[in-house]
Design a protein around this motif. Structure first.
Motif, mmCIF file in Angstrom:
data_model
loop_
_atom_site.group_PDB
_atom_site.id
_atom_site.type_symbol
_atom_site.label_atom_id
_atom_site.label_comp_id
_atom_site.label_asym_id
_atom_site.label_seq_id
_atom_site.Cartn_x
_atom_site.Cartn_y
_atom_site.Cartn_z
ATOM 1 N N PRO A 11 -13.300 -52.257 85.212
ATOM 2 C CA PRO A 11 -11.973 -51.627 85.084
ATOM 3 C C PRO A 11 -12.041 -50.147 84.735
ATOM 4 C CG PRO A 11 -12.011 -53.749 83.967
ATOM 5 C CD PRO A 11 -13.429 -53.442 84.351
ATOM 6 N N ASP A 12 -12.994 -49.764 83.888
ATOM 7 C CA ASP A 12 -13.112 -48.354 83.505
ATOM 8 C C ASP A 12 -13.478 -47.486 84.708
ATOM 9 O OD1 ASP A 12 -12.489 -48.630 80.777
ATOM 10 O OD2 ASP A 12 -14.529 -49.279 80.321
ATOM 11 N N GLU A 13 -14.366 -47.985 85.551
ATOM 12 C CA GLU A 13 -14.754 -47.225 86.741
ATOM 13 C C GLU A 13 -13.595 -47.150 87.731
ATOM 14 O OE1 GLU A 13 -18.259 -48.959 88.350
ATOM 15 O OE2 GLU A 13 -19.537 -48.345 86.668
ATOM 16 N N ARG A 14 -12.825 -48.214 87.809
ATOM 17 C CA ARG A 14 -11.661 -48.204 88.698
ATOM 18 C C ARG A 14 -10.629 -47.185 88.217
ATOM 19 N NH1 ARG A 14 -7.620 -53.348 89.833
ATOM 20 N NH2 ARG A 14 -6.370 -52.371 91.488
ATOM 21 N N ILE A 15 -10.419 -47.122 86.919
ATOM 22 C CA ILE A 15 -9.483 -46.152 86.345
ATOM 23 C C ILE A 15 -9.979 -44.728 86.589
ATOM 24 C CG2 ILE A 15 -8.629 -45.242 84.143
ATOM 25 C CD1 ILE A 15 -8.420 -48.181 83.211
ATOM 26 N N GLN A 16 -11.282 -44.507 86.427
ATOM 27 C CA GLN A 16 -11.848 -43.181 86.676
ATOM 28 C C GLN A 16 -11.664 -42.775 88.131
ATOM 29 O OE1 GLN A 16 -13.291 -40.921 84.386
ATOM 30 N NE2 GLN A 16 -12.936 -39.645 86.194
ATOM 31 N N THR A 17 -11.800 -43.735 89.034
ATOM 32 C CA THR A 17 -11.610 -43.454 90.458
ATOM 33 C C THR A 17 -10.173 -43.035 90.741
ATOM 34 O OG1 THR A 17 -13.350 -45.026 91.089
ATOM 35 C CG2 THR A 17 -11.735 -44.451 92.778
ATOM 36 N N LEU A 18 -9.214 -43.703 90.113
ATOM 37 C CA LEU A 18 -7.809 -43.321 90.283
ATOM 38 C C LEU A 18 -7.549 -41.927 89.716
ATOM 39 C CD1 LEU A 18 -6.094 -46.718 89.402
ATOM 40 C CD2 LEU A 18 -6.069 -45.586 91.640
ATOM 41 N N ASP A 19 -8.189 -41.618 88.592
ATOM 42 C CA ASP A 19 -8.065 -40.273 88.013
ATOM 43 C C ASP A 19 -8.589 -39.215 88.984
ATOM 44 O OD1 ASP A 19 -6.821 -40.749 85.591
ATOM 45 O OD2 ASP A 19 -8.689 -41.059 84.493
ATOM 46 N N ASP A 20 -9.759 -39.491 89.560
ATOM 47 C CA ASP A 20 -10.364 -38.540 90.500
ATOM 48 C C ASP A 20 -9.497 -38.391 91.751
ATOM 49 O OD1 ASP A 20 -12.449 -38.227 88.746
ATOM 50 O OD2 ASP A 20 -13.802 -39.592 89.802
ATOM 51 N N TYR A 21 -8.976 -39.504 92.219
ATOM 52 C CA TYR A 21 -8.092 -39.496 93.399
ATOM 53 C C TYR A 21 -6.900 -38.569 93.163
ATOM 54 C CZ TYR A 21 -4.557 -41.482 96.624
ATOM 55 O OH TYR A 21 -3.566 -41.666 97.560
ATOM 56 N N ALA A 22 -6.244 -38.736 92.022
ATOM 57 C CA ALA A 22 -5.081 -37.897 91.700
ATOM 58 C C ALA A 22 -5.491 -36.436 91.517
ATOM 59 C CB ALA A 22 -4.398 -38.421 90.437
ATOM 60 N N LEU A 23 -6.658 -36.226 90.930
ATOM 61 C CA LEU A 23 -7.138 -34.862 90.694
ATOM 62 C C LEU A 23 -7.360 -34.117 92.008
ATOM 63 C CD1 LEU A 23 -8.107 -32.825 88.534
ATOM 64 C CD2 LEU A 23 -10.408 -33.765 88.840
ATOM 65 N N TYR A 24 -7.902 -34.804 93.006
ATOM 66 C CA TYR A 24 -8.157 -34.154 94.295
ATOM 67 C C TYR A 24 -6.858 -33.811 95.027
ATOM 68 C CZ TYR A 24 -13.188 -35.002 94.060
ATOM 69 O OH TYR A 24 -14.510 -34.982 93.695
ATOM 70 N N LEU A 25 -5.801 -34.568 94.764
ATOM 71 C CA LEU A 25 -4.521 -34.290 95.420
ATOM 72 C C LEU A 25 -3.687 -33.251 94.672
ATOM 73 C CD1 LEU A 25 -3.349 -37.889 96.440
ATOM 74 C CD2 LEU A 25 -4.392 -36.155 97.906
ATOM 75 N N LYS A 26 -4.017 -33.024 93.427
ATOM 76 C CA LYS A 26 -3.186 -32.164 92.580
ATOM 77 C C LYS A 26 -2.994 -30.742 93.113
ATOM 78 C CE LYS A 26 -2.325 -30.989 87.755
ATOM 79 N NZ LYS A 26 -2.803 -31.111 86.352
ATOM 80 N N PRO A 27 -4.018 -30.112 93.737
ATOM 81 C CA PRO A 27 -3.789 -28.750 94.252
ATOM 82 C C PRO A 27 -2.616 -28.654 95.223
ATOM 83 C CG PRO A 27 -6.134 -29.220 94.212
ATOM 84 C CD PRO A 27 -5.436 -30.514 93.887
ATOM 85 N N ILE A 28 -2.328 -29.732 95.929
ATOM 86 C CA ILE A 28 -1.230 -29.705 96.907
ATOM 87 C C ILE A 28 0.104 -29.465 96.213
ATOM 88 C CG2 ILE A 28 -0.057 -30.995 98.743
ATOM 89 C CD1 ILE A 28 -2.630 -32.629 99.088
ATOM 90 N N ILE A 29 0.238 -29.972 94.997
ATOM 91 C CA ILE A 29 1.508 -29.794 94.283
ATOM 92 C C ILE A 29 1.452 -28.652 93.269
ATOM 93 C CG2 ILE A 29 2.043 -32.244 94.551
ATOM 94 C CD1 ILE A 29 1.475 -32.585 91.550
ATOM 95 N N SER A 30 0.259 -28.097 93.039
ATOM 96 C CA SER A 30 0.147 -27.046 92.017
ATOM 97 C C SER A 30 0.068 -25.637 92.595
ATOM 98 C CB SER A 30 -1.073 -27.301 91.122
ATOM 99 O OG SER A 30 -2.277 -27.177 91.853
ATOM 100 N N LEU A 31 -0.409 -25.496 93.826
ATOM 101 C CA LEU A 31 -0.518 -24.158 94.407
ATOM 102 C C LEU A 31 0.869 -23.628 94.780
ATOM 103 C CD1 LEU A 31 -3.671 -24.505 96.691
ATOM 104 C CD2 LEU A 31 -3.446 -23.116 94.615
ATOM 105 N N PRO A 32 1.231 -22.454 94.298
ATOM 106 C CA PRO A 32 2.577 -21.908 94.551
ATOM 107 C C PRO A 32 2.924 -21.778 96.028
ATOM 108 C CG PRO A 32 1.462 -20.660 92.835
ATOM 109 C CD PRO A 32 0.435 -21.577 93.419
ATOM 110 N N CYS A 33 1.934 -21.443 96.853
ATOM 111 C CA CYS A 33 2.231 -21.224 98.269
ATOM 112 C C CYS A 33 2.535 -22.520 99.015
ATOM 113 C CB CYS A 33 1.088 -20.488 98.954
ATOM 114 S SG CYS A 33 -0.512 -21.212 98.670
ATOM 115 N N LEU A 34 2.315 -23.664 98.372
ATOM 116 C CA LEU A 34 2.641 -24.948 99.005
ATOM 117 C C LEU A 34 3.903 -25.574 98.409
ATOM 118 C CD1 LEU A 34 -0.923 -26.574 99.284
ATOM 119 C CD2 LEU A 34 0.385 -25.405 101.073
ATOM 120 N N THR A 35 4.586 -24.823 97.554
ATOM 121 C CA THR A 35 5.769 -25.356 96.875
ATOM 122 C C THR A 35 6.824 -25.854 97.850
ATOM 123 O OG1 THR A 35 5.417 -23.908 94.967
ATOM 124 C CG2 THR A 35 7.632 -24.811 95.264
ATOM 125 N N ASP A 36 7.008 -25.125 98.937
ATOM 126 C CA ASP A 36 8.048 -25.486 99.905
ATOM 127 C C ASP A 36 7.511 -26.279 101.090
ATOM 128 O OD1 ASP A 36 10.005 -24.145 98.403
ATOM 129 O OD2 ASP A 36 9.473 -22.223 99.333
#
Length: 279
Positions: free
Chosen positions: A153-178
């Motif tokens: 379970p801990d490794e599965r949770i870490q994988t979900l954390d990494d998954y979300a982390l890799y997608l985060k730039p899409i919502i954090s970079l200002p030039c992709l806001t719109d």
């Protein structure tokens, strides 16, 4: 060829979903796979409709390879020039801003899928590390069920954390806001966080139940040590448990939490005692 290039080439050939859905642990992360694949499909269509030429394919591959560096520059660039950095590191200077942004979003989604694919493959491989070869005559349902039983379970949770982390730039970079794909990434991240929350809650509940069961076993052993016949122990422990749960909250033992405050049936108490060799 490294892992993310393999994943990306499957994406460019439209074979990615088929590959991932064939993995034994697909059912455990099908929502995450679907969300990331949707992002990739939308990027693919934006870049070149139903086809993609060699130069744009190369841009996607190079953007994926250099995604982290591109993000570092784009996130600190006051001019919000994500497209500029994509063009520079992919050596595709003729790409439009829309194509460059699509290539970057695709790169993030590919890396998110890569972490899922690596996790699924690792668990599958380790599940059979104790045998010379994997069974070839097992029904698929049985095979998948066995591999799922090996999940940490801990490794599965870490994988979900990494998954979300890799997608985060899409919502954090200002030039992709719109960007119209931002909401897909945002939903994918929220789905992953929700899934993680459910896993953490389940682990906490299992821990609380384990403490409760330990108390039941201890009480059962106490009655056995006092000479009580086996046939009476389950009934006596059940009555004791009901009494503990019925106490005012401040007088209850610490192991009675909100998750375990409902008294078990006598049958469940007996099962706990038998499982722990009290009966």
């Amino acid at each position: 060829m490294n892992d993310h290039q393999s994943i990306l080439r499957l994406a460019l050939s439209r074979g990615l979903f088929s590959y991932l859905s064939a993995q034994p642990l697909y059912d455990l992360c099908h929502e995450q796979v679907a969300d990331a694949c949707r992002l990739i499909d939308q990027c693919f269509l934006r870049i070149h409709g139903d086809d993609i030429n060699k130069d744009l394919a190369s841009m996607c591959i190079q953007t994926t390879i250099h995604e982290e560096t591109i993000f570092q520059y784009a996130s600190t660039d006051t001019k919000a020039r994500l497209a500029h950095w994509v063009r520079m590191y992919s050596n595709c200077y003729s790409a439009s801003e829309r194509d460059a942004h699509s290539a970057y979003i695709m790169a993030c989604a590919v890396k998110a899928l890569e972490t899922l694919a690596n996790w699924m493959q690792t668990v599958d491989q380790e599940a059979w590390s104790h045998v010379s070869e994997r069974p070839t005559d097992w029904p698929r349902d049985l095979y998948c069920q066995f591999v799922e039983m090996q999940v940490d379970p801990d490794e599965r949770i870490q994988t979900l954390d990494d998954y979300a982390l890799y997608l985060k730039p899409i919502i954090s970079l200002p030039c992709l806001t719109d960007d119209e794909l931002r909401h897909i990434a945002d939903r994918a991240i929220k789905n992953a966080i929700r899934k993680k929350g459910g896993l953490v809650s389940g682990m906490e509940r299992n821990e609380e139940i384990s403490v409760r069961d330990a108390a039941i076993v201890k009480q059962g052993l106490h009655y056995r040590a006092a000479g009580m016949p086996k046939r009476n122990v389950a009934t006596k422990v059940h009555a004791w448990l009901q009494g503990e749960v019925a106490k005012p909250p401040k007088q209850r033992p610490e192991w009675i939490t909100l998750e375990t405050e409902k008294a078990l049936t006598r049958k469940r108490v007996e099962a706990v005692l038998k499982r722990n060799f009290v009966l």
